[in-house]
Structure formats: structure tokens, C-alpha cells
Design a protein around this motif. Structure first.
Motif, PDB file in Angstrom:
ATOM      1  N   ARG A  21      45.410  32.069  41.214  1.00  0.00           N
ATOM      2  CA  ARG A  21      44.403  32.061  42.299  1.00  0.00           C
ATOM      3  C   ARG A  21      44.159  33.498  42.724  1.00  0.00           C
ATOM      4  O   ARG A  21      45.090  34.233  42.941  1.00  0.00           O
ATOM      5  CB  ARG A  21      44.910  31.246  43.504  1.00  0.00           C
ATOM      6  N   ARG A  22      42.906  33.876  42.836  1.00  0.00           N
ATOM      7  CA  ARG A  22      42.585  35.264  43.181  1.00  0.00           C
ATOM      8  C   ARG A  22      41.517  35.333  44.249  1.00  0.00           C
ATOM      9  O   ARG A  22      40.702  34.424  44.388  1.00  0.00           O
ATOM     10  CB  ARG A  22      42.009  36.031  41.964  1.00  0.00           C
ATOM     11  N   ASP A  23      41.553  36.416  44.998  1.00  0.00           N
ATOM     12  CA  ASP A  23      40.408  36.755  45.827  1.00  0.00           C
ATOM     13  C   ASP A  23      39.431  37.446  44.875  1.00  0.00           C
ATOM     14  O   ASP A  23      39.750  38.505  44.337  1.00  0.00           O
ATOM     15  CB  ASP A  23      40.817  37.688  46.962  1.00  0.00           C
ATOM     16  N   ARG A  25      35.985  39.267  43.522  1.00  0.00           N
ATOM     17  CA  ARG A  25      34.945  40.191  43.993  1.00  0.00           C
ATOM     18  C   ARG A  25      33.829  40.394  42.976  1.00  0.00           C
ATOM     19  O   ARG A  25      32.812  40.984  43.289  1.00  0.00           O
ATOM     20  CB  ARG A  25      35.585  41.537  44.362  1.00  0.00           C
ATOM     21  N   TYR A  93      36.686  50.289  47.282  1.00  0.00           N
ATOM     22  CA  TYR A  93      37.178  48.995  47.749  1.00  0.00           C
ATOM     23  C   TYR A  93      36.086  48.273  48.541  1.00  0.00           C
ATOM     24  O   TYR A  93      35.825  47.088  48.348  1.00  0.00           O
ATOM     25  CB  TYR A  93      38.422  49.238  48.609  1.00  0.00           C
ATOM     26  N   LYS A  97      33.364  44.338  47.737  1.00  0.00           N
ATOM     27  CA  LYS A  97      33.040  43.112  48.476  1.00  0.00           C
ATOM     28  C   LYS A  97      31.536  42.951  48.620  1.00  0.00           C
ATOM     29  O   LYS A  97      31.015  41.851  48.647  1.00  0.00           O
ATOM     30  CB  LYS A  97      33.730  43.139  49.837  1.00  0.00           C
ATOM     31  N   TRP A 143      40.269  26.850  48.279  1.00  0.00           N
ATOM     32  CA  TRP A 143      40.564  27.970  47.363  1.00  0.00           C
ATOM     33  C   TRP A 143      41.317  27.464  46.118  1.00  0.00           C
ATOM     34  O   TRP A 143      40.971  27.789  44.978  1.00  0.00           O
ATOM     35  CB  TRP A 143      41.404  29.006  48.117  1.00  0.00           C
ATOM     36  N   TRP A 155      36.996  36.175  50.075  1.00  0.00           N
ATOM     37  CA  TRP A 155      37.034  36.036  51.542  1.00  0.00           C
ATOM     38  C   TRP A 155      36.518  37.320  52.180  1.00  0.00           C
ATOM     39  O   TRP A 155      37.047  38.408  51.911  1.00  0.00           O
ATOM     40  CB  TRP A 155      38.475  35.755  51.955  1.00  0.00           C
ATOM     41  N   VAL A 156      35.517  37.201  53.031  1.00  0.00           N
ATOM     42  CA  VAL A 156      34.975  38.361  53.744  1.00  0.00           C
ATOM     43  C   VAL A 156      35.292  38.182  55.223  1.00  0.00           C
ATOM     44  O   VAL A 156      34.865  37.208  55.845  1.00  0.00           O
ATOM     45  CB  VAL A 156      33.441  38.463  53.582  1.00  0.00           C
ATOM     46  N   SER A 157      36.032  39.119  55.785  1.00  0.00           N
ATOM     47  CA  SER A 157      36.310  39.017  57.222  1.00  0.00           C
ATOM     48  C   SER A 157      35.855  40.257  57.987  1.00  0.00           C
ATOM     49  O   SER A 157      36.009  40.316  59.199  1.00  0.00           O
ATOM     50  CB  SER A 157      37.794  38.729  57.459  1.00  0.00           C
ATOM     51  N   ILE A 158      35.296  41.222  57.246  1.00  0.00           N
ATOM     52  CA  ILE A 158      34.806  42.428  57.933  1.00  0.00           C
ATOM     53  C   ILE A 158      33.371  42.145  58.369  1.00  0.00           C
ATOM     54  O   ILE A 158      32.403  42.552  57.713  1.00  0.00           O
ATOM     55  CB  ILE A 158      34.927  43.665  57.019  1.00  0.00           C
ATOM     56  N   PRO A 192      46.685  40.521  42.156  1.00  0.00           N
ATOM     57  CA  PRO A 192      45.592  40.839  43.080  1.00  0.00           C
ATOM     58  C   PRO A 192      44.819  42.077  42.638  1.00  0.00           C
ATOM     59  O   PRO A 192      45.407  43.031  42.123  1.00  0.00           O
ATOM     60  CB  PRO A 192      46.318  41.104  44.409  1.00  0.00           C
ATOM     61  N   LEU A 194      43.493  44.287  44.475  1.00  0.00           N
ATOM     62  CA  LEU A 194      43.880  45.475  45.248  1.00  0.00           C
ATOM     63  C   LEU A 194      45.131  46.127  44.663  1.00  0.00           C
ATOM     64  O   LEU A 194      45.328  47.332  44.773  1.00  0.00           O
ATOM     65  CB  LEU A 194      44.101  45.112  46.720  1.00  0.00           C
ATOM     66  N   ARG A 202      52.381  43.971  45.884  1.00  0.00           N
ATOM     67  CA  ARG A 202      53.267  42.953  46.428  1.00  0.00           C
ATOM     68  C   ARG A 202      54.640  43.567  46.698  1.00  0.00           C
ATOM     69  O   ARG A 202      55.111  44.402  45.933  1.00  0.00           O
ATOM     70  CB  ARG A 202      53.413  41.790  45.445  1.00  0.00           C
TER      71      ARG A 202
HETATM   72  C1  LIG Z   1      42.589  35.930  56.202  1.00  0.00           C
HETATM   73  C2  LIG Z   1      42.104  36.741  55.027  1.00  0.00           C
HETATM   74  C3  LIG Z   1      41.080  37.646  55.204  1.00  0.00           C
HETATM   75  C4  LIG Z   1      40.634  38.438  54.138  1.00  0.00           C
HETATM   76  N1  LIG Z   1      39.594  39.306  54.326  1.00  0.00           N
HETATM   77  C5  LIG Z   1      39.192  40.081  53.294  1.00  0.00           C
HETATM   78  C6  LIG Z   1      38.139  41.023  53.455  1.00  0.00           C
HETATM   79  O1  LIG Z   1      37.517  41.134  54.503  1.00  0.00           O
HETATM   80  N2  LIG Z   1      37.816  41.812  52.399  1.00  0.00           N
HETATM   81  C7  LIG Z   1      38.466  41.724  51.205  1.00  0.00           C
HETATM   82  O2  LIG Z   1      38.140  42.468  50.279  1.00  0.00           O
HETATM   83  N3  LIG Z   1      39.442  40.802  51.007  1.00  0.00           N
HETATM   84  C8  LIG Z   1      39.812  40.000  52.019  1.00  0.00           C
HETATM   85  N4  LIG Z   1      40.813  39.089  51.827  1.00  0.00           N
HETATM   86  C9  LIG Z   1      41.423  38.955  50.479  1.00  0.00           C
HETATM   87  C10 LIG Z   1      42.713  39.736  50.354  1.00  0.00           C
HETATM   88  O3  LIG Z   1      42.430  41.095  50.188  1.00  0.00           O
HETATM   89  C11 LIG Z   1      43.480  39.184  49.129  1.00  0.00           C
HETATM   90  O4  LIG Z   1      43.829  37.855  49.399  1.00  0.00           O
HETATM   91  C12 LIG Z   1      44.754  40.010  48.855  1.00  0.00           C
HETATM   92  O5  LIG Z   1      44.384  41.275  48.407  1.00  0.00           O
HETATM   93  C13 LIG Z   1      45.617  39.347  47.801  1.00  0.00           C
HETATM   94  O6  LIG Z   1      44.872  39.130  46.623  1.00  0.00           O
HETATM   95  P1  LIG Z   1      44.774  37.690  45.974  1.00  0.00           P
HETATM   96  O7  LIG Z   1      44.136  36.765  46.990  1.00  0.00           O
HETATM   97  O8  LIG Z   1      43.907  37.861  44.757  1.00  0.00           O
HETATM   98  O9  LIG Z   1      46.157  37.229  45.659  1.00  0.00           O
HETATM   99  C14 LIG Z   1      41.243  38.294  52.871  1.00  0.00           C
HETATM  100  C15 LIG Z   1      42.267  37.355  52.705  1.00  0.00           C
HETATM  101  C16 LIG Z   1      42.697  36.588  53.762  1.00  0.00           C
HETATM  102  C17 LIG Z   1      43.800  35.576  53.539  1.00  0.00           C
END
Ligand SMILES: Cc1cc2nc3c(=O)[nH]c(=O)nc-3n(C[C@H](O)[C@H](O)[C@H](O)COP(=O)(O)O)c2cc1C
Length: 212
Positions: A21-23, A25, A93, A97, A143, A155-158, A192, A194, A202
Motif C-alpha cells: 500500500r502506498r501514498d 503521487r 516534494y 503532490k 486505501w 492523501w493531500v492535507s496541505i 514509501p 518519501l 522508516r
Molecule cells: C493523515 C495523513 C496526511 C497526509 N498528508 C499528506 C500530504 O499532505 N502530502 C503528501 O505528500 N503526503 C501526505 N500523506 C502521505 C504520507 O506522506 C505517506 O503516507 C508517508 O510518506 C508514508 O508513505 P506510504 O503511505 O507510501 O507508506 C499523508 C498521510 C496521512 C496518513
């Protein structure tokens, strides 16, 4: 209905699902099959919630003008967030996003109804945040279900939560919890992004637990 017995093979697959599972982009632009997107959103509602309040509200953002307004909010906040950082890495970085927001075929905003009638307030008296946590549980379920179907989520939280709530005509009492880019990922990875970019890694200490 008889209760299932999960096999060792399934457990191994589940472990693989957690690992992969990945975040995401980088998205392909082709849309997710509508029936699959429906199934994933349905699956997310199987998540646990405080008092069975089911406080999540998933909003599929399809209107191009609203999508553009959210992107704009992201750019404004991102520029502000970057002020504290120096160098190309942070800019790189941030751009990632933005690419996700531009390319992902689907945007899903997740709100939390902070004081729902459903659930009769059970469990929320001392920890009112539990409604928000319940919405996050639903996001995590979404997810994992998405990953299992080859669909990625970023996930975008900014963002400016109040401005985005207005842009999306959120109902009174709804709080923005997340803005999600959804679509087929360009690539798969078991670490990840990042970490791969050298932003953060990690920490083995976080894999330890504490006894008291
Ligand atoms: C609550 C939450 C908010 C996040 N907000 C952002 C964000 O604004 N920008 C971003 O690039 N990633 C965001 N992420 C993703 C994290 O950067 C990512 O989950 C983390 O780097 C680990 O990578 P992985 O999910 O691929 O394991 C968010 C993740 C979570 C759980």
C-alpha cells in the motif's frame, strides 16, 4: 452466514497488501471503472466507528471548477509550508503532490460529521475526536481496498480546510478530514516514496512496543 476461516495464503497476501500500500503521487489519467469505484467507497463504510456513528461523508469531486479551486488552495498552502524549508528537495516534494492532483482522474474529499445524531454520542463524551478518528478508519479501509484492486490513493492535507469546505458546499458541522487523489498508479513500490527520495525513512524504533 457462516463465519470465514482465513487461510495462511490469505494472511500472506494481506501482509503483502500492507507492504505494497502506498501514498501515490504519479497517476495514470484513465478513470477507474465506475462500478469498482463504487465498490471501494462501499467497502470503506465497513470501517469501525465510535458508537456506530458512521460519521464519514465521502464527496466525489467531479466539477472541474471546484477541482481547480482546490488545486489553487493547495498551491497557496504549499508555498507557505515551503517557506520553512530550503533547497530543491522540498520543492520537488511539493511538486509531486501537485502532479497527483492534476493527473488523478478522481478526487474524493472526506468530511467528518463531528456531532452526528447516529450513535447517540456513545464513546464521545470524553474524547470527541473519536468521530474524526472514525472517518480516518474509513479512509484507511478505502486505501487498503483500493490497493487490493490495483487502485492508488494519494492523501493531500496541505489545504485550507474551511475554504475547501466552502468550495465543496459542505454541510454545517462537517469538518474536512482528507482530500484524496484516486486513480491507477504509474508504478508499484514496496517502500514509501518519501523514503526513496531521501526525505525521511522508516524508523526501526517505531517497530518496538513499550511495556508498562
Ligand atoms: C493523515 C495523513 C496526511 C497526509 N498528508 C499528506 C500530504 O499532505 N502530502 C503528501 O505528500 N503526503 C501526505 N500523506 C502521505 C504520507 O506522506 C505517506 O503516507 C508517508 O510518506 C508514508 O508513505 P506510504 O503511505 O507510501 O507508506 C499523508 C498521510 C496521512 C496518513
Amino acid at each position: 452466514m457462516t463465519s470465514p476461516v482465513f487461510s495462511d495464503e490469505f494472511r500472506l497476501d494481506l501482509e503483502r497488501l500492507f507492504t505494497w500500500r502506498r501514498d501515490v503521487r504519479h497517476f495514470r489519467r484513465d478513470p477507474v471503472v465506475p462500478a469498482l469505484l463504487d465498490d471501494l467507497l462501499q467497502a470503506s463504510t465497513l470501517a469501525p466507528s465510535v458508537g456506530l456513528s458512521e460519521p464519514w461523508r465521502f464527496v466525489l469531486v467531479e466539477d472541474q471548477a471546484r477541482k481547480a479551486a482546490v488545486r489553487n488552495s493547495f498551491e497557496v498552502c504549499n508555498a507557505r509550508a515551503l517557506e520553512g524549508y530550503e533547497g530543491e528537495q522540498a520543492a520537488g516534494y511539493a511538486a509531486l503532490k501537485l502532479a497527483g492532483l492534476d493527473d488523478a482522474p478522481h478526487h474524493v474529499a472526506v468530511f467528518c460529521e463531528t456531532a452526528p445524531d447516529q450513535g447517540h454520542g456513545l464513546g464521545r463524551a470524553t474524547m470527541p475526536e473519536t468521530t474524526t478518528w472514525s472517518a480516518v478508519m474509513a479512509i484507511h479501509t478505502f486505501w487498503l481496498a483500493a490497493t487490493a484492486s490495483g487502485v492508488g490513493l494519494g492523501w493531500v492535507s496541505i489545504l485550507e480546510p474551511e475554504a475547501v469546505s466552502t468550495m465543496l458546499d459542505a454541510e454545517p458541522g462537517w469538518d474536512l478530514v482528507a482530500y484524496l487523489c484516486v486513480g491507477y498508479p504509474m508504478e508499484q513500490a514496496n517502500t514509501p516514496e518519501l523514503e526513496r527520495m531521501g526525505w525521511e525513512k522508516r524508523n526501526p524504533e517505531r517497530r518496538q512496543w513499550i511495556r508498562r
